[in-house]
Each structure stands twice: as C-alpha cells, then as structure tokens.
Design an enzyme around this catalytic site. Sequence first.
Site, short mmCIF file in Angstrom:
data_model
loop_
_atom_site.label_atom_id
_atom_site.label_comp_id
_atom_site.label_asym_id
_atom_site.label_seq_id
_atom_site.Cartn_x
_atom_site.Cartn_y
_atom_site.Cartn_z
N LYS A 196 0.83 -1.21 0.00
CA LYS A 196 0.00 0.00 0.00
C LYS A 196 0.86 1.26 0.00
O LYS A 196 0.61 2.20 -0.75
CB LYS A 196 -0.97 -0.03 1.18
CG LYS A 196 -2.06 -1.08 1.01
CD LYS A 196 -3.06 -1.06 2.13
CE LYS A 196 -4.25 -1.97 1.84
NZ LYS A 196 -3.86 -3.38 1.65
N LYS A 219 -8.19 2.80 5.12
CA LYS A 219 -7.86 1.38 5.16
C LYS A 219 -6.57 1.15 5.94
O LYS A 219 -5.69 2.03 5.98
CB LYS A 219 -7.74 0.80 3.75
CG LYS A 219 -6.79 1.52 2.81
CD LYS A 219 -6.95 0.97 1.39
CE LYS A 219 -6.15 1.75 0.37
NZ LYS A 219 -6.37 1.26 -1.01
N ARG A 234 -6.89 -5.13 -11.89
CA ARG A 234 -5.59 -5.72 -11.59
C ARG A 234 -4.81 -5.84 -12.90
O ARG A 234 -5.21 -6.58 -13.81
CB ARG A 234 -5.77 -7.09 -10.94
CG ARG A 234 -4.51 -7.94 -10.84
CD ARG A 234 -3.42 -7.32 -10.00
NE ARG A 234 -3.86 -7.00 -8.66
CZ ARG A 234 -3.94 -7.86 -7.64
NH1 ARG A 234 -3.62 -9.13 -7.83
NH2 ARG A 234 -4.33 -7.45 -6.45
N ARG A 289 -12.19 -6.06 -11.03
CA ARG A 289 -13.00 -6.60 -9.94
C ARG A 289 -14.09 -5.58 -9.65
O ARG A 289 -13.81 -4.49 -9.15
CB ARG A 289 -12.14 -6.86 -8.71
CG ARG A 289 -11.19 -8.06 -8.80
CD ARG A 289 -9.90 -7.76 -9.57
NE ARG A 289 -9.20 -6.57 -9.09
CZ ARG A 289 -8.31 -6.56 -8.09
NH1 ARG A 289 -8.00 -7.66 -7.47
NH2 ARG A 289 -7.69 -5.44 -7.76
N ARG A 323 -16.30 -2.31 -2.29
CA ARG A 323 -15.07 -3.04 -2.57
C ARG A 323 -15.28 -4.01 -3.73
O ARG A 323 -16.28 -4.70 -3.79
CB ARG A 323 -14.62 -3.82 -1.33
CG ARG A 323 -14.35 -2.94 -0.12
CD ARG A 323 -14.17 -3.77 1.14
NE ARG A 323 -15.40 -4.50 1.49
CZ ARG A 323 -15.49 -5.37 2.48
NH1 ARG A 323 -14.43 -5.64 3.22
NH2 ARG A 323 -16.64 -5.98 2.73
N ASP A 351 -3.03 -2.34 -8.89
CA ASP A 351 -4.46 -2.11 -8.76
C ASP A 351 -4.75 -0.70 -9.21
O ASP A 351 -4.18 0.27 -8.68
CB ASP A 351 -4.92 -2.32 -7.32
CG ASP A 351 -4.90 -3.78 -6.90
OD1 ASP A 351 -4.73 -4.64 -7.78
OD2 ASP A 351 -5.05 -4.07 -5.71
N GLU A 355 -2.75 0.54 -5.40
CA GLU A 355 -1.94 -0.43 -4.67
C GLU A 355 -0.98 -1.09 -5.66
O GLU A 355 -1.28 -1.20 -6.85
CB GLU A 355 -2.83 -1.49 -4.01
CG GLU A 355 -2.15 -2.35 -2.98
CD GLU A 355 -3.14 -3.12 -2.10
OE1 GLU A 355 -2.82 -4.28 -1.76
OE2 GLU A 355 -4.20 -2.57 -1.78
N ASN A 414 0.94 -4.65 -5.83
CA ASN A 414 1.03 -5.97 -5.22
C ASN A 414 2.30 -6.68 -5.70
O ASN A 414 2.52 -6.83 -6.90
CB ASN A 414 -0.19 -6.82 -5.59
CG ASN A 414 -1.48 -6.23 -5.06
OD1 ASN A 414 -1.90 -6.54 -3.97
ND2 ASN A 414 -2.08 -5.34 -5.84
#
Length: 331
Positions: free
Chosen positions: A135, A170, A220, A235, A243, A283, A291, A293
């Site tokens: 993050k 978050k 993603r 997503r 979310r 993301d 984000e 990952n």
Amino acid sequence: MKLLFVVDPLASFKIYKDTTYVMMREAQRRGHEVSVCVPSDIFWLQGGRVTAQVETIALPEVDMAAYAAGSATEAWWQLQQVHTLALADFDAVLMRKDPPFDSEFFYTTHLLSQAEREGAKVFNKPAALRDHPEKLDILEFPEWIGPTLVTRDPERIRAFHAEHGDIILKPLDGMGGMGIFRVGADGMNLGSIIETLNDHGRTSVMVQRYIPAIKQGDKRILIIDGQVVPYALARIPQGNEIRGNMAVGGKAVAQLLSARDVQIAEAIGARLAARGLLLIGLDVIGDFVTEINVTSPTGFQEIFNQTGCDVAALYIDAIERRQATWLSTNA
C-alpha cells in the site's frame, strides 16, 4: 529445471482460481520438476546453507468444475518424494506465500536473502519484497495516484476529510478488502472508524480520496519481467458494496488495457522490474493506481478463462529466460 514454490499449505488452495496452481501446472507441462514447502519448513543451521524440507509433487488432471462446486473427491496433487535440500540447489525459488506481510513473512525473506548469497535465484527478490510494502509503495509514484495520506495522527485524517469530502480509509496490512471504510461528505461515523483503524494514534492508516470509477471496477494489471500483460482483471463491486475484491464477492471481468493503463504500467513496471520484482500486480481504479502488489499477485486463471491469454505461460517463459541468462553468464 528444478523449481521450489514457497507457498501456503496445499490443502488451503482453491485450485479453480489459484494463480500459484496454474504456475505449477505450466511448469510441469514443460517438464520441470515441481517441489513445494511452506515457510516454516525453511531452516538455517550454523555452518550450513539455508535449507528446507520439501515435497516434490505431481499434478494430475482433475475435474476443475467439481473443485469449483466443492464436490471434488480426487486429490489435486500427488506426493512423489520428501527430501531436505538447500534452496541454492534449485534452479529457481518462487516465493508465493500470500499476505499478510507479518513478522514471520519478514523473517522468511531474510532467510531467502541468505539463500541468494549462497547462490539461490529467488523470485520475487526477497529484498525487493521487504522494500516495497504494497500500500505504501504507491507514494513513490505521485504522478499516477490520487490524493493520498498515510498517518497516525487522527487530526490529519479529519483535515484530509474536510478537504476532500468523500474518502476511503484502510489499514496498511489489510488484504482482500479487509478493513476498508468509506466516509462521505457528512462525515458519518468518521470518529468511530478512526478509533477502529488508528487505535488512538498507535496504528498508521491510509486515507485516499474516493474514486467514483470503482463502480466500473478495480483493475488488476499484471507486469511480468517488465512486460505488461495486455488484459486486466476488473473486480467490480456488487450490490451496495464499495469493494471490488473477489474475496468479498466482486465480479471479475477480464478486459483489454486502456491506453492510460498501459502508460501507467509501463512507467511503474520498468522501474520496479529493475529492482528484482519479476511479477507485479497494479491495482488501478479509473486513472489512478491504488496499490502495488508484489507478494503473490493473482488473476492468472480468470484472465485465461475469459480471454485465452495464458499468463502462466508468460510467467514460466520469464523464469526460463532468467535461468538461460544465468547459465550463459556462468558458462
């Protein structure tokens, strides 16, 4: 090649959607030997090399629909051999332990770094995993992100809300959408949410301006060895959910990257690949990265099933290229 996958327990795999599973299947299809261990199997004895008790496995053909329906009765892996080997004896070690990035994950990366000093080739590079918290890492790329704050100070959170009105809060160590809250312009429940996430100033919180484009999906975007995979996995939140994470019921839709997606991914991917991050999952919501990952990016199966783009093959291609380069350099 002899490949070692450092993973969560095999019994926990949901193979009908698991990315590590299709990596192993593709490696086996090409004739590579597949072994696995969990982080707790790795040890380092004084005077010796970093070593693990590993299981060499075979992956038979299975009824994937039965696994998705929860009705499968056949085992999806077959144990071939249990042995104890130094990690440097493998041609590649693939670190695929899922988050959270806790103390034990951190210590495992140090063991893997020692294995590298002994000659092991580890992907993603352990030092890079430590240096790129998923993050926080977006703040290195301010030109590609929306308004973002990381702080322990409750008053700074309140000031950020006053400036931007509609915000997302978050935790820094969350995964799968865990602990994400939205607070609108009315500020309802902001105090309670700050208390929950911030623990009276003891825990850092990430705060971002809400991006309405989340309704079209949290994309993603995968980058393998600096090369951008042409399809993203969007997503899409369902119902009243904010979310899009698949872990909380988001709908996964594969789609071609936009020109903006490619621009973002090429810029970030080029910088991070040079640091030892073979596989990256960005993301992206709308025009903004939310984000980065690097621990165990996913989405391979969903993209393949919907588009035919074989991301697992692209990944094993990259591992084979790295091995070939290493062999030619050390010939």
